[in-house]
Motif scaffolding. Structure first.
Motif, PDB file in Angstrom:
ATOM      1  N   SER A 165       0.843  -1.199   0.000  1.00  0.00           N
ATOM      2  CA  SER A 165       0.000   0.000   0.000  1.00  0.00           C
ATOM      3  C   SER A 165       0.876   1.246   0.000  1.00  0.00           C
ATOM      4  O   SER A 165       1.814   1.347   0.802  1.00  0.00           O
ATOM      5  CB  SER A 165      -0.915   0.027   1.235  1.00  0.00           C
ATOM      6  OG  SER A 165      -1.875  -0.990   1.182  1.00  0.00           O
ATOM      7  N   TYR A 166       0.579   2.161  -0.907  1.00  0.00           N
ATOM      8  CA  TYR A 166       1.255   3.463  -0.964  1.00  0.00           C
ATOM      9  C   TYR A 166       0.203   4.504  -0.633  1.00  0.00           C
ATOM     10  O   TYR A 166      -0.706   4.765  -1.419  1.00  0.00           O
ATOM     11  CB  TYR A 166       1.847   3.694  -2.361  1.00  0.00           C
ATOM     12  CG  TYR A 166       2.634   4.979  -2.495  1.00  0.00           C
ATOM     13  CD1 TYR A 166       3.986   5.032  -2.141  1.00  0.00           C
ATOM     14  CD2 TYR A 166       2.044   6.134  -2.996  1.00  0.00           C
ATOM     15  CE1 TYR A 166       4.721   6.204  -2.285  1.00  0.00           C
ATOM     16  CE2 TYR A 166       2.766   7.314  -3.138  1.00  0.00           C
ATOM     17  CZ  TYR A 166       4.094   7.344  -2.777  1.00  0.00           C
ATOM     18  OH  TYR A 166       4.825   8.507  -2.920  1.00  0.00           O
ATOM     19  N   PHE A 167       0.301   5.096   0.550  1.00  0.00           N
ATOM     20  CA  PHE A 167      -0.781   5.895   1.107  1.00  0.00           C
ATOM     21  C   PHE A 167      -0.245   7.269   1.480  1.00  0.00           C
ATOM     22  O   PHE A 167       0.597   7.392   2.374  1.00  0.00           O
ATOM     23  CB  PHE A 167      -1.322   5.176   2.344  1.00  0.00           C
ATOM     24  CG  PHE A 167      -2.573   5.759   2.929  1.00  0.00           C
ATOM     25  CD1 PHE A 167      -2.510   6.838   3.796  1.00  0.00           C
ATOM     26  CD2 PHE A 167      -3.799   5.209   2.643  1.00  0.00           C
ATOM     27  CE1 PHE A 167      -3.659   7.373   4.347  1.00  0.00           C
ATOM     28  CE2 PHE A 167      -4.961   5.731   3.188  1.00  0.00           C
ATOM     29  CZ  PHE A 167      -4.888   6.824   4.055  1.00  0.00           C
ATOM     30  N   ILE A 168      -0.721   8.340   0.830  1.00  0.00           N
ATOM     31  CA  ILE A 168      -0.245   9.682   1.180  1.00  0.00           C
ATOM     32  C   ILE A 168      -1.384  10.659   1.444  1.00  0.00           C
ATOM     33  O   ILE A 168      -1.152  11.842   1.600  1.00  0.00           O
ATOM     34  CB  ILE A 168       0.687  10.267   0.093  1.00  0.00           C
ATOM     35  CG1 ILE A 168      -0.039  10.431  -1.243  1.00  0.00           C
ATOM     36  CG2 ILE A 168       1.924   9.415  -0.073  1.00  0.00           C
ATOM     37  CD1 ILE A 168       0.791  11.180  -2.283  1.00  0.00           C
ATOM     38  N   ARG A 169      -2.607  10.150   1.514  1.00  0.00           N
ATOM     39  CA  ARG A 169      -3.739  11.039   1.790  1.00  0.00           C
ATOM     40  C   ARG A 169      -3.624  11.645   3.181  1.00  0.00           C
ATOM     41  O   ARG A 169      -3.274  10.973   4.137  1.00  0.00           O
ATOM     42  CB  ARG A 169      -5.057  10.271   1.684  1.00  0.00           C
ATOM     43  CG  ARG A 169      -5.528  10.019   0.263  1.00  0.00           C
ATOM     44  CD  ARG A 169      -6.155  11.251  -0.372  1.00  0.00           C
ATOM     45  NE  ARG A 169      -7.222  11.778   0.469  1.00  0.00           N
ATOM     46  CZ  ARG A 169      -8.461  11.274   0.515  1.00  0.00           C
ATOM     47  NH1 ARG A 169      -8.767  10.212  -0.216  1.00  0.00           N
ATOM     48  NH2 ARG A 169      -9.373  11.825   1.273  1.00  0.00           N
ATOM     49  N   SER A 170      -3.962  12.919   3.305  1.00  0.00           N
ATOM     50  CA  SER A 170      -4.002  13.570   4.611  1.00  0.00           C
ATOM     51  C   SER A 170      -5.424  13.531   5.146  1.00  0.00           C
ATOM     52  O   SER A 170      -6.374  13.253   4.418  1.00  0.00           O
ATOM     53  CB  SER A 170      -3.536  15.026   4.502  1.00  0.00           C
ATOM     54  OG  SER A 170      -4.383  15.745   3.620  1.00  0.00           O
ATOM     55  N   SER A 171      -5.556  13.819   6.443  1.00  0.00           N
ATOM     56  CA  SER A 171      -6.848  13.734   7.080  1.00  0.00           C
ATOM     57  C   SER A 171      -7.047  14.909   8.017  1.00  0.00           C
ATOM     58  O   SER A 171      -6.123  15.294   8.746  1.00  0.00           O
ATOM     59  CB  SER A 171      -6.950  12.420   7.846  1.00  0.00           C
ATOM     60  OG  SER A 171      -8.269  12.158   8.225  1.00  0.00           O
ATOM     61  N   ALA A 172      -8.233  15.497   8.015  1.00  0.00           N
ATOM     62  CA  ALA A 172      -8.485  16.688   8.822  1.00  0.00           C
ATOM     63  C   ALA A 172      -8.450  16.385  10.314  1.00  0.00           C
ATOM     64  O   ALA A 172      -7.960  17.171  11.118  1.00  0.00           O
ATOM     65  CB  ALA A 172      -9.825  17.296   8.428  1.00  0.00           C
ATOM     66  N   THR A 173      -8.991  15.234  10.695  1.00  0.00           N
ATOM     67  CA  THR A 173      -8.983  14.834  12.100  1.00  0.00           C
ATOM     68  C   THR A 173      -8.549  13.382  12.194  1.00  0.00           C
ATOM     69  O   THR A 173      -8.672  12.621  11.232  1.00  0.00           O
ATOM     70  CB  THR A 173     -10.385  14.973  12.730  1.00  0.00           C
ATOM     71  OG1 THR A 173     -11.258  14.001  12.154  1.00  0.00           O
ATOM     72  CG2 THR A 173     -10.956  16.366  12.522  1.00  0.00           C
ATOM     73  N   PRO A 174      -8.047  12.950  13.342  1.00  0.00           N
ATOM     74  CA  PRO A 174      -7.538  11.577  13.472  1.00  0.00           C
ATOM     75  C   PRO A 174      -8.605  10.499  13.311  1.00  0.00           C
ATOM     76  O   PRO A 174      -8.270   9.340  13.147  1.00  0.00           O
ATOM     77  CB  PRO A 174      -6.952  11.552  14.890  1.00  0.00           C
ATOM     78  CG  PRO A 174      -6.703  12.983  15.234  1.00  0.00           C
ATOM     79  CD  PRO A 174      -7.769  13.754  14.523  1.00  0.00           C
ATOM     80  N   LEU A 175      -9.883  10.857  13.371  1.00  0.00           N
ATOM     81  CA  LEU A 175     -10.917   9.832  13.374  1.00  0.00           C
ATOM     82  C   LEU A 175     -11.758   9.816  12.103  1.00  0.00           C
ATOM     83  O   LEU A 175     -12.801   9.193  12.057  1.00  0.00           O
ATOM     84  CB  LEU A 175     -11.840  10.026  14.599  1.00  0.00           C
ATOM     85  CG  LEU A 175     -11.153   9.893  15.961  1.00  0.00           C
ATOM     86  CD1 LEU A 175     -12.137  10.151  17.085  1.00  0.00           C
ATOM     87  CD2 LEU A 175     -10.535   8.517  16.129  1.00  0.00           C
ATOM     88  N   THR A 176     -11.324  10.512  11.069  1.00  0.00           N
ATOM     89  CA  THR A 176     -12.084  10.499   9.826  1.00  0.00           C
ATOM     90  C   THR A 176     -11.925   9.165   9.116  1.00  0.00           C
ATOM     91  O   THR A 176     -11.049   8.364   9.438  1.00  0.00           O
ATOM     92  CB  THR A 176     -11.622  11.628   8.883  1.00  0.00           C
ATOM     93  OG1 THR A 176     -10.226  11.475   8.659  1.00  0.00           O
ATOM     94  CG2 THR A 176     -11.914  12.988   9.487  1.00  0.00           C
ATOM     95  N   ASP A 177     -12.761   8.914   8.130  1.00  0.00           N
ATOM     96  CA  ASP A 177     -12.764   7.609   7.467  1.00  0.00           C
ATOM     97  C   ASP A 177     -11.453   7.322   6.745  1.00  0.00           C
ATOM     98  O   ASP A 177     -11.104   6.178   6.523  1.00  0.00           O
ATOM     99  CB  ASP A 177     -13.940   7.503   6.483  1.00  0.00           C
ATOM    100  CG  ASP A 177     -13.746   8.351   5.249  1.00  0.00           C
ATOM    101  OD1 ASP A 177     -13.314   9.509   5.403  1.00  0.00           O
ATOM    102  OD2 ASP A 177     -14.050   7.874   4.150  1.00  0.00           O
ATOM    103  N   THR A 178     -10.681   8.376   6.390  1.00  0.00           N
ATOM    104  CA  THR A 178      -9.410   8.147   5.702  1.00  0.00           C
ATOM    105  C   THR A 178      -8.479   7.285   6.544  1.00  0.00           C
ATOM    106  O   THR A 178      -7.962   6.268   6.082  1.00  0.00           O
ATOM    107  CB  THR A 178      -8.718   9.490   5.394  1.00  0.00           C
ATOM    108  OG1 THR A 178      -9.607  10.302   4.619  1.00  0.00           O
ATOM    109  CG2 THR A 178      -7.445   9.274   4.611  1.00  0.00           C
ATOM    110  N   LEU A 179      -8.266   7.677   7.796  1.00  0.00           N
ATOM    111  CA  LEU A 179      -7.369   6.907   8.655  1.00  0.00           C
ATOM    112  C   LEU A 179      -7.989   5.584   9.071  1.00  0.00           C
ATOM    113  O   LEU A 179      -7.287   4.584   9.235  1.00  0.00           O
ATOM    114  CB  LEU A 179      -7.002   7.735   9.896  1.00  0.00           C
ATOM    115  CG  LEU A 179      -6.121   8.963   9.625  1.00  0.00           C
ATOM    116  CD1 LEU A 179      -5.777   9.661  10.936  1.00  0.00           C
ATOM    117  CD2 LEU A 179      -4.844   8.566   8.909  1.00  0.00           C
TER     118      LEU A 179
END
Length: 221
Positions: A189-203
């Motif tokens: 997995s190559y993952f570079i997306r950022s996330s506004a808060t630690p609990l958003t669906d991205t993380l």
């Protein structure tokens, strides 16, 4: 110093795909239409992992995930750049051997000492010469492909067709990853997306990709 030649800057993607970018963003590394070194190394890791599984008798297809943008157009651009890089590796058939230097470096530094011999075919140790030969064979058979899964239903259907052909697919994902997408035999997995808060669906989604796979847990990166 050859050892330092392939050491990646962990932020080498920031110009190529900055955390904040628009729907029409064109990813460029050093003003060139190519992927950054960190992604090249991830692709090399995927090639090595696929070769090892092939040498262990598995030829049902594997997946690598690239998650760099939630937008469709940048995802398509990433796919085109990865295809270009794969073609540069195929050029090794006609003497462009320097492209394989990174594969050899990655095998020695990230794989060789971590291989679990219990996962190999009995009495069949793995060595770099076999890995390189197998990668070239898989490239010659067109066993590597790119699939865009960041888009409409037709994109997902095209990806599923590639899965049925038992290809090793580099899947370019985005918004669809939050909708229960299953990636067969995900290894890298190559993952570079950022996330506004630690609990958003991205993380949360990233966390779902951690874990071990029986028989190839020594290959996951």
């Amino acid at each position: 110093n050859k050892k330092n030649k392939f050491i990646n800057n962990i932020s080498d993607h920031e110009e190529w795909m900055p955390p904040r970018h628009g729907k029409k963003h064109q990813p460029l590394y050093n003003q060139k239409d190519e992927i950054p070194p960190s992604l090249k190394k991830a692709v090399c890791s995927f090639f090595i992992a696929c070769a090892v599984r092939y040498l262990r008798g598995y030829d049902e297809g594997n997946t690598m995930l690239v998650h760099a943008s939630r937008f469709v157009q940048p995802s398509e651009n990433i796919g085109s750049q990865i295809i270009k890089y794969i073609k540069s590796l195929k050029a090794s058939f006609i003497g462009n051997e320097k492209e394989f230097e990174l594969i050899k470096y990655t095998w020695i530094n990230d794989f060789e000492k971590n291989i679990d011999p219990d996962n190999n075919i009995p009495d069949t140790p793995l060595n770099y010469e076999d890995i390189e030969k197998t990668i070239l064979e898989l490239l010659d058979l067109d066993k590597f492909d790119v699939g865009i899964v960041n888009g409409d239903a037709d994109r997902k259907e095209e990806y599923d067709k590639k899965l049925k052909r038992k290809l090793n697919i580099i899947a370019i994902g985005g918004q669809r990853l939050s909708r229960g997408l299953t990636l067969k035999s995900l290894i890298v997995s190559y993952f570079i997306r950022s996330s506004a808060t630690p609990l958003t669906d991205t993380l949360t989604q990233m966390g779902r990709w951690f874990g071990y796979r029986v028989g190839y847990e020594d290959l996951c990166k």
